[in-house]
Design an enzyme around this catalytic site. Structure first.
Site, short mmCIF file in Angstrom:
data_model
loop_
_atom_site.label_atom_id
_atom_site.label_comp_id
_atom_site.label_asym_id
_atom_site.label_seq_id
_atom_site.Cartn_x
_atom_site.Cartn_y
_atom_site.Cartn_z
N ASP A 329 0.87 -1.16 0.00
CA ASP A 329 0.00 0.00 0.00
C ASP A 329 0.91 1.22 0.00
OD1 ASP A 329 -2.18 1.59 0.08
OD2 ASP A 329 -2.61 1.32 2.20
N ASP A 566 -2.06 -1.26 6.50
CA ASP A 566 -2.26 -0.73 7.85
C ASP A 566 -3.67 -0.23 8.11
OD1 ASP A 566 -2.29 1.48 6.25
OD2 ASP A 566 -0.69 2.57 7.29
N ASP A 570 -7.51 -2.65 3.95
CA ASP A 570 -6.56 -3.72 3.61
C ASP A 570 -6.96 -5.07 4.22
OD1 ASP A 570 -4.79 -1.94 2.25
OD2 ASP A 570 -4.05 -1.25 4.20
#
Length: 822
Positions: A329, A566, A570
């Site tokens: 990410d 995080d 996700d």
């Protein structure tokens, strides 16, 4: 011992310092407490503690000290060894029971190492304790989850995982994902009075929740276990070892009984038959291999714990070593998560002062606590609110915008242009393009007169302002990503941000192929994701569901995937990946479902994680190849001597120098060596490549010596002595091969072990039931020693070619299957 205690003090120091630096930061400065909500008083909390109505800590997933001792001691193979030790002792050969004392010592050493590793991990697990915000004495205070008491009022915001069952007292745009409970990922809006279950997590908004169940009365313990232990992939290493154990379990007892019958027929002596059978079965059992495997995993986890990386599922260390694709990410991985407000660009003739007022009122009305909201609150502060808030829709990862309706002022929404407009106006797109191309984060503020009654925005709206916000790329990003490229690990960037922006940031961070990007908001559900993931590096505007589908496509294409994240967006992809990595600074829910937590929230730690995984697997392969040599040749010889009706060539005591000096001692040393080479091939074929040639060479030599004994009328003890000598020599050849590359330390180790092995013949021959080497027998064993190296090399060459052909065919079939999928 001094070294051990010094390491312990270092671990304590790391755990203590990290608990403050890496604890989740909860910002309560912008949270308003409704007047009708009262929390518990300190006196009430103390009373509830006394009554035991607390949310006791979720059970640790690591094994207890008692479990470690029992699991390593009370095994089937140890019971068989104990039975054989008692048997040889009972028939009058007490010295031959020495092997069992060595097993006890090895088991004790392994257990001590594993317990020490467990303590290291447990100390650092404290750092990963999740904090929650509770209302006590009418003030917001931070407490750990296990400090929650019955009746506590908690404030839950975006990214928080619900720690206990409760009732929503006050909801401000609160949406909850209950996928860990129901398996469905639909977002559920919570209203005042609704129930909220532990294990779910907040995807939008904020809520005050009164806890009505704690400890064993709620689902949090069960759900956390399932989230952390549920796995999508199988361990090749553990599958291979379990297959070996299963095969030996079924084979060892019938082989032992048949061999005893054969030995008794040939010797007509019950004690000698017991001795022969014990010698055969002892070497068939790879008892040290299973012990060293668990120790290697535990020590690997402890090593990572000392480097601020918490392993929540021990077997994921193997998966980490085999990862060939890492999905990142952008926020918190490529960038460090800090944002800087760069520029406000008024639109449509709106004065900057009016925009600033609208933004100040809007940020005061929203409960969003993400990084973007915080930087906007800092840029647009509000001393006193004047506008009356009518409706609020907080930010969520699905919508990618937030909005507020004010009385007499209309509605304002702020977020990503592509999600506020179904088709971004061309003029606006041209204005935003330069900022996207230089890697800036672009948000717009839009206004319309209708009320925000649903997440669907009206068609007619006006862009009021453009906000330019800059991400900060991590200092070590370029070095970190270039390392993975050199290690043949492919990097994919999967982000919810604008693909042009993400691509530019990925280029600046040095990610190979960053120019190959796609806007996932333009990709239909029917698209071929299997082909897309192979030809694209950067994926922008990705929804949580698309993240999961991209991971699934990579796995279908034969890749071993690692997902880092995080945030709550996700969660689905973290659960789907072969191994998942979360940042400690991220959401509670992301940490709960991840296999690995980076306590320093620094992606560069993944280099250490990858290397530690490789070290563990490479060393287990080394050790396994050494143990498998004796297992294979013992099994072949046991079956062979059932039909030969000859005395078995080894007594248990004679095997002690072989098993201890060529396998036992070096395996403990090699299992903990630094070894960061790339994982190549399959675990089983890698160990068979070394162990089969070694075992077959041993079998060949022993059968030749048996024939020599019959033809030249050699005594059984002379034949046994030569068998021990030759088997030990081949054991050292295998050790030399397994220990590659040979540095000075390994050369000294092997040299000392070889000296100790020869000393068993020269000085302790009577004790180990060995005859002198300096007799005519030198004419038999010397040619075999000299020829064994050639035999070993020829069989190794044949094995390598055979394995190469098999793997070549498998790879060809895999490529064809992959092409069909794509």
């Amino acid at each position: 011992m001094k070294k051990l205690f010094r390491k312990k003090r270092e671990i304590d120091k790391v755990a203590f310092s990290s608990s403050e630096e890496n604890a989740p930061k909860i910002d309560d400065s912008d949270i308003r407490i409704p007047a009708d909500i009262k929390g518990l008083s300190n006196q009430e909390v103390q009373q509830l503690y006394t009554e035991g109505k607390t949310n006791k800590e979720v059970e640790d997933l690591s094994r207890t000290t008692k479990q470690i001792i029992l699991d390593n001691s009370l095994t089937l193979f140890n019971f068989i060894n104990l039975f054989l030790a008692v048997a040889v002792f009972a028939v009058g050969y007490p010295k031959n029971a020495l092997f069992f004392w060595i097993i006890i010592i090895n088991t004790a050493i392994g257990v001590i190492q594993e317990i020490h590793a467990k303590k290291t991990i447990d100390k650092l697990s404290i750092v990963n304790k999740t904090e929650v915000m509770a209302l006590r004495e009418n003030k917001l205070v931070k407490i750990f989850q296990d400090e929650i008491v019955l009746g506590d009022v908690l404030v839950l915001t975006l990214g928080n995982q619900v720690p206990s069952d409760g009732i929503v007292l006050h909801a401000n745009g609160m949406e909850v994902d209950e996928s860990l409970l129901t398996g469905e990922s639909d977002k559920i809006t919570k209203q005042n009075g609704d129930k909220i279950m532990s294990g779910s997590f907040i995807t939008s908004g904020l809520g005050f929740v009164k806890i009505n169940a704690v400890g064993e009365d709620n689902f949090v313990s069960k759900l956390s276990k399932e989230a952390k232990t549920e796995k999508r992939s199988t361990s090749e290493l553990m599958n291979s070892l379990n297959l070996l154990i299963k095969g030996l379990t079924f084979a060892i007892i019938p082989i032992g009984l048949l061999l005893f019958w054969s030995q008794y027929q040939s010797t007509q002596s019950f004690p000698k038959s017991v001795l022969g059978v014990s010698g055969a079965l002892i070497s068939m059992i790879p008892e040290g291999l299973m012990l060293l495997t668990s120790v290697a995993f535990a020590v690997g986890a402890a090593n990572l714990a000392r480097k601020q990386t918490l392993i929540q599922r021990l077997s994921c260390i193997e998966t980490l070593a085999r990862v060939d694709t890492i999905c990142l990410d952008k926020t918190g991985t490529i960038t460090d998560g800090t944002l800087t407000f760069k520029e406000l660009i008024p639109q449509a003739g709106f004065p900057a002062s009016e925009i600033e007022r609208a933004m100040s009122e809007m940020m005061a009305g929203l409960s969003d606590q993400n990084a973007t909201a915080k930087v906007l609150r800092t840029r647009f502060p509000l001393e006193k609110s004047v506008w009356n808030v009518k409706e609020v829709i907080p930010f969520s990862s699905d919508r990618k915008w937030s909005g507020v309706t004010f009385e007499e002022k209309g509605s304002f929404v702020m977020g990503a242009p592509e999600f506020i407009y179904s088709d971004v106006p061309e003029a606006l797109r041209e204005k935003l393009a330069p900022y996207n191309e230089q890697g800036d984060r672009v948000l717009i503020l839009a206004h319309f007169s209708e009320e925000l009654t649903s997440p669907t925005l009206p068609e007619e709206k006006e862009t009021v302002a453009i906000f330019i916000i800059a991400d900060t790329i991590r200092e070590n990003a370029v070095d970190t990503f270039s390392y993975f490229v050199k290690q043949d690990v492919t990097l994919k960037v999967i982000s919810g941000d604008n693909p042009v922006t993400v691509s530019q940031i990925a280029k600046q961070a040095g990610i190979t192929g960053a120019e190959k990007f796609v806007d996932m908001s333009t990709i239909p559900d029917s698209a071929n994701f299997n082909e897309l993931v192979e030809n694209t590096t950067v994926f922008g505007r990705v929804t949580p569901y698309q993240k999961r589908e991209l991971i699934q496509a990579l796995k279908q294409n034969g890749h071993t995937t690692c997902m880092t994240g995080d945030g709550v967006n996700d969660i689905l992809s973290l659960r789907e990946a072969d191994v998942s990595v979360a940042m400690a600074s991220g959401s509670d829910a992301a940490r709960a479902v991840s296999d690995v937590v980076l306590l320093n929230s620094d992606f560069s730690s993944m280099i250490q994680v990858l290397n530690e995984g490789r070290r563990v697997i490479n060393n287990i392969e080394r050790v396994a190849s050494m143990y498998m040599v004796k297992t294979i040749y013992s099994a072949i010889l046991a079956v062979t001597f059932i039909f030969l009706f000859l005395p078995y060539p080894f007594a248990p005591l004679q095997l002690t120098p072989i098993n201890t000096l060529t396998v036992g001692i070096p395996s403990f040393i090699l299992a903990l060596e630094p070894n960061y080479q790339r994982i190549k091939g399959h675990f089983l074929t890698n160990i068979l490549r070394i162990s089969v040639p070694g075992a077959l060479t041993v079998v060949f030599n022993i059968l030749v010596l048996q024939l020599a004994g019959m033809w030249f009328n050699l005594s059984h003890q002379d034949v046994s002595t030569m068998c021990v000598l030759l088997t030990g020599c081949i054991g050292f050849q295998v050790l030399l091969r397994a220990a590659r590359p040979l540095d000075l330390k390994k050369q000294i180790m092997i040299g000392l072990l070889l000296v100790a092995f020869l000393a068993c013949f020269l000085f302790f021959g009577d004790f180990f039931m060995l005859t002198s080497l300096f007799t005519r027998n030198v004419l038999f064993y010397l040619p075999l020693i000299l020829g064994s190296r050639s035999i070993f090399n020829y069989i190794s060459l044949f094995m390598t070619r055979a394995i190469y052909e098999v793997e070549k065919r498998k790879e060809s079939r895999r490529i064809k299957k992959k092409k069909r999928v794509i």
